[in-house]
Design an enzyme around this catalytic site. Structure first.
Site, PDB file in Angstrom:
ATOM      1  N   LYS A 143      -8.676  -4.880  -3.144  1.00  0.00           N
ATOM      2  CA  LYS A 143      -7.158  -5.329  -3.476  1.00  0.00           C
ATOM      3  C   LYS A 143      -6.750  -6.807  -3.340  1.00  0.00           C
ATOM      4  CE  LYS A 143      -5.039  -0.756  -1.808  1.00  0.00           C
ATOM      5  NZ  LYS A 143      -4.258  -0.070  -0.603  1.00  0.00           N
TER       6      LYS A 143
ATOM      7  N   ASP B   5       0.895  -1.309   0.127  1.00  0.00           N
ATOM      8  CA  ASP B   5      -0.138  -0.104   0.063  1.00  0.00           C
ATOM      9  C   ASP B   5       0.917   1.219  -0.097  1.00  0.00           C
ATOM     10  OD1 ASP B   5      -2.273   1.725   0.354  1.00  0.00           O
ATOM     11  OD2 ASP B   5      -1.420   1.751   2.466  1.00  0.00           O
TER      12      ASP B   5
ATOM     13  N   THR C  81      -2.674   0.089  -4.891  1.00  0.00           N
ATOM     14  CA  THR C  81      -3.429   1.307  -4.422  1.00  0.00           C
ATOM     15  C   THR C  81      -4.653   1.544  -5.097  1.00  0.00           C
ATOM     16  OG1 THR C  81      -2.697   3.487  -4.726  1.00  0.00           O
ATOM     17  CG2 THR C  81      -1.943   2.129  -6.191  1.00  0.00           C
ATOM     18  N   GLY C  82      -5.289   2.623  -4.514  1.00  0.00           N
ATOM     19  CA  GLY C  82      -6.412   3.036  -5.237  1.00  0.00           C
ATOM     20  C   GLY C  82      -6.314   4.063  -6.129  1.00  0.00           C
TER      21      GLY C  82
ATOM     22  N   ASP D 261      -2.060  -0.650   6.060  1.00  0.00           N
ATOM     23  CA  ASP D 261      -2.287   0.296   7.392  1.00  0.00           C
ATOM     24  C   ASP D 261      -3.787   0.528   7.890  1.00  0.00           C
ATOM     25  OD1 ASP D 261      -2.105   2.260   5.492  1.00  0.00           O
ATOM     26  OD2 ASP D 261      -2.505   3.674   6.786  1.00  0.00           O
TER      27      ASP D 261
END
Length: 278
Positions: free
Chosen positions: A196, A8, A42-43, A219
């Site tokens: 994800k 991430d 990641t987004g 996280d």
């Protein structure tokens, strides 16, 4: 044996000022030298992380990234799309109408740009004010062709207003979409089957490995799906209690090069496994 480490970005690989520490860079290079793939998960779209891929030397022929929270898997060098799953225009029309009713501003994102919809009065999205290389234009879902595909929608507004709106959204909204907070003021909305975790499952199939041969570091809430999918989930020291609860290893914080600490631990585990040491 761990063959892939998924990372991430915000709160994990990146410090609070959005930098990659020298320690993290060094650990990533060592992992690559030992044949372990590093995959940014990641987004964000690929264009938003290209500078990081360059900095980390992750633009080889066999480098991959997972973007839009699992909605797209791409080769980083050629930008070839190996997997994609997105929202339809009708999905976004429903999302827009329900969000508007509860005072939440919607931004829609496809492969090329972001679209600011007509906002509820006095409640603009703060998403366009965040650092983005992506271009923004104003356009509502009804103005698109029926075949248009979007890969993510975001509801981004002051935390108290966001939480109030989320509580008012109908249950059907959450049954239709996969929704997760990536920041306290940002709710990301992707197709129900996208996460994800599913992205890493598809990547494992592409690479011909199992998810048990993957590790992941995260996280926040939007990292839970990948952490519960891989064989070796790592929580950041600054991670949420929910993330730490599912982790097999809790590393240092993002400000303390926690990714490097985790990579060294994983590489040592690989070494012990090669040597047959328990």
């Amino acid at each position: 044996m761990i063959k892939v480490i998924a990372l991430d970005l915000d709160g994990t690989l990146l410090t609070d000022d959005k930098k990659v520490t020298p320690e993290n860079k060094k650990a990533i290079q060592l992992a690559k030298e030992q044949g372990v793939k590093i995959v940014l998960c990641t987004g964000r779209p690929l264009m938003s992380i290209y500078h990081l891929l360059e900095e980390l030397e992750l633009l080889g022929d066999d480098d991959f990234s997972i973007n839009y929270n699992g909605g797209i898997i791409q080769k980083t060098k050629s930008q070839e799309i190996l997997f994609k799953q997105g929202h339809s225009r009708d999905d976004m029309q429903y999302c827009y109408e329900e969000a508007y009713k509860v005072g939440l501003p919607l931004v829609m994102i496809d492969l090329e740009r972001a679209y600011e919809t007509t906002y509820p009065e006095g409640r603009p999205s703060i998403y366009p004010g965040l650092p983005h290389p992506i271009k923004f234009i104003t356009k509502n879902p009804s103005e698109f062709e029926a075949s248009h595909v979007f890969y993510k929608a975001v509801l981004c507004i002051e935390e108290a207003l966001l939480d109030e709106g989320i509580r008012q959204l109908p249950e059907a909204f959450f049954e239709k979409f996969n929704c997760m907070k990536s920041r306290t003021f940002l709710l990301e909305v992707v197709p129900k089957e996208v996460s994800k975790g599913t992205g890493l499952t598809h990547l494992a199939d592409i690479l011909g490995i199992t998810v048990e041969e993957m590790a992941a570091c995260g996280d926040e809430e939007n990292d839970l799906s990948m952490l519960t999918t891989v064989g070796f989930p790592v929580a950041m020291g600054n991670g949420s209690p929910e993330v730490k609860e599912v982790a097999k290893f809790i590393t240092k914080t993002n400000e303390e090069s926690g990714v490097a600490h985790a990579i060294y631990h994983i590489l040592e585990q690989n070494k012990r496994e090669r040597e047959g040491v328990k």
